[in-house]
Enzyme design. Structure first.
Site, mmCIF file in Angstrom:
data_model
loop_
_atom_site.group_PDB
_atom_site.id
_atom_site.type_symbol
_atom_site.label_atom_id
_atom_site.label_comp_id
_atom_site.label_asym_id
_atom_site.label_seq_id
_atom_site.Cartn_x
_atom_site.Cartn_y
_atom_site.Cartn_z
ATOM 1 N N ASP A 1 0.845 -1.183 0.000
ATOM 2 C CA ASP A 1 0.000 0.000 0.000
ATOM 3 C C ASP A 1 0.886 1.240 0.000
ATOM 4 O O ASP A 1 1.813 1.335 0.805
ATOM 5 C CB ASP A 1 -0.848 -0.001 1.278
ATOM 6 N N ASP B 1 -3.280 4.297 -2.290
ATOM 7 C CA ASP B 1 -4.418 4.752 -1.501
ATOM 8 C C ASP B 1 -4.918 6.123 -1.971
ATOM 9 O O ASP B 1 -4.118 7.046 -2.161
ATOM 10 C CB ASP B 1 -3.969 4.856 -0.032
ATOM 11 N N GLU C 1 -6.415 3.454 -6.092
ATOM 12 C CA GLU C 1 -7.723 3.434 -5.440
ATOM 13 C C GLU C 1 -8.205 4.850 -5.330
ATOM 14 O O GLU C 1 -7.414 5.763 -5.156
ATOM 15 C CB GLU C 1 -7.612 2.815 -4.045
ATOM 16 N N HIS D 1 -11.075 -4.142 2.913
ATOM 17 C CA HIS D 1 -11.017 -3.811 4.334
ATOM 18 C C HIS D 1 -11.874 -2.606 4.720
ATOM 19 O O HIS D 1 -11.933 -2.250 5.891
ATOM 20 C CB HIS D 1 -9.552 -3.549 4.722
HETATM 21 O O1 TEU Z 1 -10.059 4.506 1.676
HETATM 22 C C1 TEU Z 1 -10.593 5.527 0.897
HETATM 23 C C2 TEU Z 1 -12.047 5.551 0.933
HETATM 24 O O2 TEU Z 1 -12.694 5.805 -0.051
HETATM 25 C C3 TEU Z 1 -12.636 5.261 2.242
HETATM 26 O O3 TEU Z 1 -12.472 6.382 3.010
HETATM 27 C C4 TEU Z 1 -14.057 4.888 2.177
HETATM 28 O O4 TEU Z 1 -14.838 5.944 1.697
HETATM 29 C C5 TEU Z 1 -14.481 4.553 3.554
HETATM 30 O O5 TEU Z 1 -13.574 3.649 4.106
HETATM 31 C C6 TEU Z 1 -15.827 3.944 3.505
HETATM 32 O O6 TEU Z 1 -16.182 3.581 4.771
HETATM 33 C C7 TEU Z 1 -8.697 4.444 1.865
HETATM 34 C C8 TEU Z 1 -8.337 3.233 2.701
HETATM 35 O O7 TEU Z 1 -8.693 2.083 2.005
HETATM 36 C C9 TEU Z 1 -8.992 3.345 4.036
HETATM 37 O O8 TEU Z 1 -8.797 2.202 4.831
HETATM 38 C C10 TEU Z 1 -8.430 4.561 4.723
HETATM 39 O O9 TEU Z 1 -9.100 4.779 5.934
HETATM 40 C C11 TEU Z 1 -8.560 5.806 3.854
HETATM 41 O O10 TEU Z 1 -8.186 5.600 2.496
HETATM 42 C C12 TEU Z 1 -7.622 6.880 4.367
HETATM 43 O O11 TEU Z 1 -6.297 6.516 4.121
#
Ligand code: TEU
Length: 556
Positions: free
Chosen positions: A100, A201, A256, A329
């Site tokens: 990541d 991310d 992502e 996750h």
């Molecule tokens: O997630 C981005 C994201 O879109 C999330 O914030 C999503 O909207 C949210 O989890 C929905 O409940 C990434 C990571 O995958 C996430 O685990 C992190 O918390 C976030 O970025 C911040 O780094």
């Protein structure tokens, strides 16, 4: 049909949430040595690539998505030697590793931020977005993904800094070339170690509208779409990253990001663009959010899900690449969200496996899905660990919601549902740890575990294994065109994948009832080549949550 073959198109990804996979040192938290001890499980499943969620040094405000040192492994997970061994052991088994890369923001404990906040003159000041307040409040009305303003006041210099996630995740200022250089240095460091790529991310959010205008609509969805995602310099940054780093390695990248629409996505992953290989498109992950967002869920509609697949697959038939997944996750367990995790757990888990493994795009299997793990019965807020859930509890409690009502929502949508430990066997804590686990183990583990699945030829695990091999044997499932055959049907998902001389028909019954269908199968076709049930169904019928795959070769 498009043909350009690349190893990452044909690969199957397995996602490991390190905190929850396997504890090796008895502290209740998963770690790298634990993961090493379980690599055979992943290799035997047939996956090719492991995506490892962050294991870097971090105060873990957002479980590692808040990095305080990009060059170190969090001691809770082990040492750099452990990491090097992990990579070696993975490569020895033919597995690739993608890490990541979390560079939209870092932790407030990162030395860049610690220095940045000291004075307005500090050389690191410009690594972040600092702005004076407006009318006694924050610089604008933007809100954070995890509730409240996206700005935090810092009395040290009487200014606010931007954080679109928690206030412990300050956003990095990509406008500053020094920040970009730091990121490229980090990437070279890990790539030189031999890792096989990055999952990036929220990469869609790194370019900011630095005028910081107020949003005319205060809702998060609007702000993300208009101000956070796909900012003015995003493609310039990604092209620079490709030039400076990625072009020098044979690795895969998957970006992502919220706010990437099917129309915009080709700009990120078009093959001539030299930016990213593929994205984790999130549109379908928001499919059951209600008017108030995630904590206001509504029933999901199969028709809407099919419409999503048609739109995205149409775009990617021409150019670029996507992923095929139904959970990770951040979102609930797929069998609990899109299947029936009670009476038809096994059937519906297999049906969803059929779906992700017969769709276009590189499939990504979240750990535990291969045994049909479910959402967990969290009963009180004390059992929750996720910062998003804890923040929204505070906000909704102030608005009058009871803990009981909130927990009913958490059991549906909370991120902790997918972060409970891997269920290996029926011994203490599902074989995950000998200590008290950092988050509760799902109490269904005595029946629902890897050991039980391995003992049966008919298990969800066995089905995944078979389906992964099946996909690998038939490039049509990777590269073929896609057509939805029953877009308006509320319970039947029927689609066709085609290459020149070969096609597959995939029929999925998204319901608890038997389903008759007409007009889909050619007359001469009789029995499916694959089904998630044993024994034949009546022709033109699907049993509850049945998945049937028909194979048609030219001439038949
Ligand atoms: O997630 C981005 C994201 O879109 C999330 O914030 C999503 O909207 C949210 O989890 C929905 O409940 C990434 C990571 O995958 C996430 O685990 C992190 O918390 C976030 O970025 C911040 O780094």
């Amino acid at each position: 049909m498009k043909s350009k073959q690349q190893w990452w198109k044909e690969a199957v990804i397995y996602q490991v949430y390190p905190q929850s996979f396997q504890d090796s040192d008895g502290d209740g938290i998963g770690d790298i040595q634990g993961l090493i001890s379980r690599l055979d499980h992943i290799a035997q499943l047939g996956a090719d690539v492991v995506w490892l969620n962050p294991v870097y040094k971090s105060p873990l405000d957002d479980n590692g998505y808040d990095i305080s040192d990009y060059y170190r492994i969090h001691p809770m997970y082990g040492t750099m030697e452990d990491f090097d061994l992990l990579l070696e052991e993975m490569h020895a088994r033919g597995l690739k590793l993608i890490m990541d890369l979390v560079v939209n923001h870092c932790s407030d404990e990162h030395e860049w931020f610690v220095k940045s906040r000291q004075s307005t003159e500090n050389p690191y000041r410009d690594y972040f977005f600092w702005r004076p307040g407006k009318n006694g409040g924050p610089p604008n009305n933007w809100i954070s993904f995890f509730g409240g303003s996206a700005w935090e006041y810092d009395p040290m210099t009487d200014e606010y800094f931007l954080h679109i996630f928690t206030k412990r995740q300050p956003d990095l200022n990509w406008e500053n070339p020094k920040v970009r250089k730091e990121v490229y240095k980090i990437m070279h460091f890990w790539l030189k170690k031999g890792i096989d790529g990055f999952r990036m991310d929220v990469i869609s959010l790194i370019s900011k509208h630095t005028g910081f205008p107020d949003s005319e609509d205060p809702g998060l969805e609007h702000i993300v779409g208009k101000y956070y995602a796909n900012g003015p310099r995003i493609h310039e940054y990604l092209k620079e990253m490709y030039q400076e780093v990625l072009q020098h390695y044979d690795v895969m990248t998957v970006g992502e990001g919220p706010g990437i629409t099917d129309e915009i996505a080709p700009l990120y992953v078009g093959e001539e663009r030299d930016e990213l290989n593929m994205i984790f498109q999130l549109e379908h992950m928001f499919i059951d959010w209600g008017p108030e967002g995630k904590f206001d869920p509504v029933d999901f509609s199969l028709i809407a899900l099919k419409e999503y697949y048609t739109r995205w697959n149409r775009v990617f038939e021409k150019n670029g690449w996507i992923t095929s997944f139904l959970d990770n996750h951040d979102f609930p367990r797929m069998v609990s969200r899109f299947g029936n995790d009670g009476k038809y757990r096994v059937e519906s888990a297999k049906l969803l496996a059929t779906l992700i493994l017969t769709m276009p795009g590189t499939p990504c299997i979240y750990f535990g899905s291969e045994i049909g793990m479910t959402n967990a019965p969290f009963a009180s807020i004390d059992q929750c660990r996720d910062v998003e859930t804890l923040n929204f509890y505070k906000i909704l409690k102030e608005k009058g919601m009871t803990e009981r009502d909130f927990m009913a929502i958490v059991r549906k949508v909370g991120r902790d549902n997918v972060r409970t430990p891997m269920q290996w066997d029926d011994t203490l804590n599902a074989g995950f740890t000998s200590a008290i686990p950092w988050i509760m183990v799902n109490p269904n583990y005595p029946e629902l575990n890897v050991q039980n699945d391995l003992a049966s030829d008919d298990s969800i695990y066995a089905f995944y294994r078979e389906m992964i091999q099946f996909r690998k044997k038939h490039p049509c499932l990777v590269h073929g065109s896609y057509t939805d055959l029953a877009p308006g049907h509320p319970e039947l998902f029927a689609f066709r994948r085609v290459v020149e001389n070969e096609q597959f028909l995939v029929l999925l019954n998204f319901s608890d009832n038997p389903l008759k269908f007409t007009g889909i199968l050619p007359k001469e076709i009789d029995q499916p080549v694959r089904s998630n049930y044993s024994g034949h169904a009546e022709k033109h019928q699907l049993r509850p949550w049945e998945a049937q795959i028909f194979h048609i070769q030219s001439g038949t």
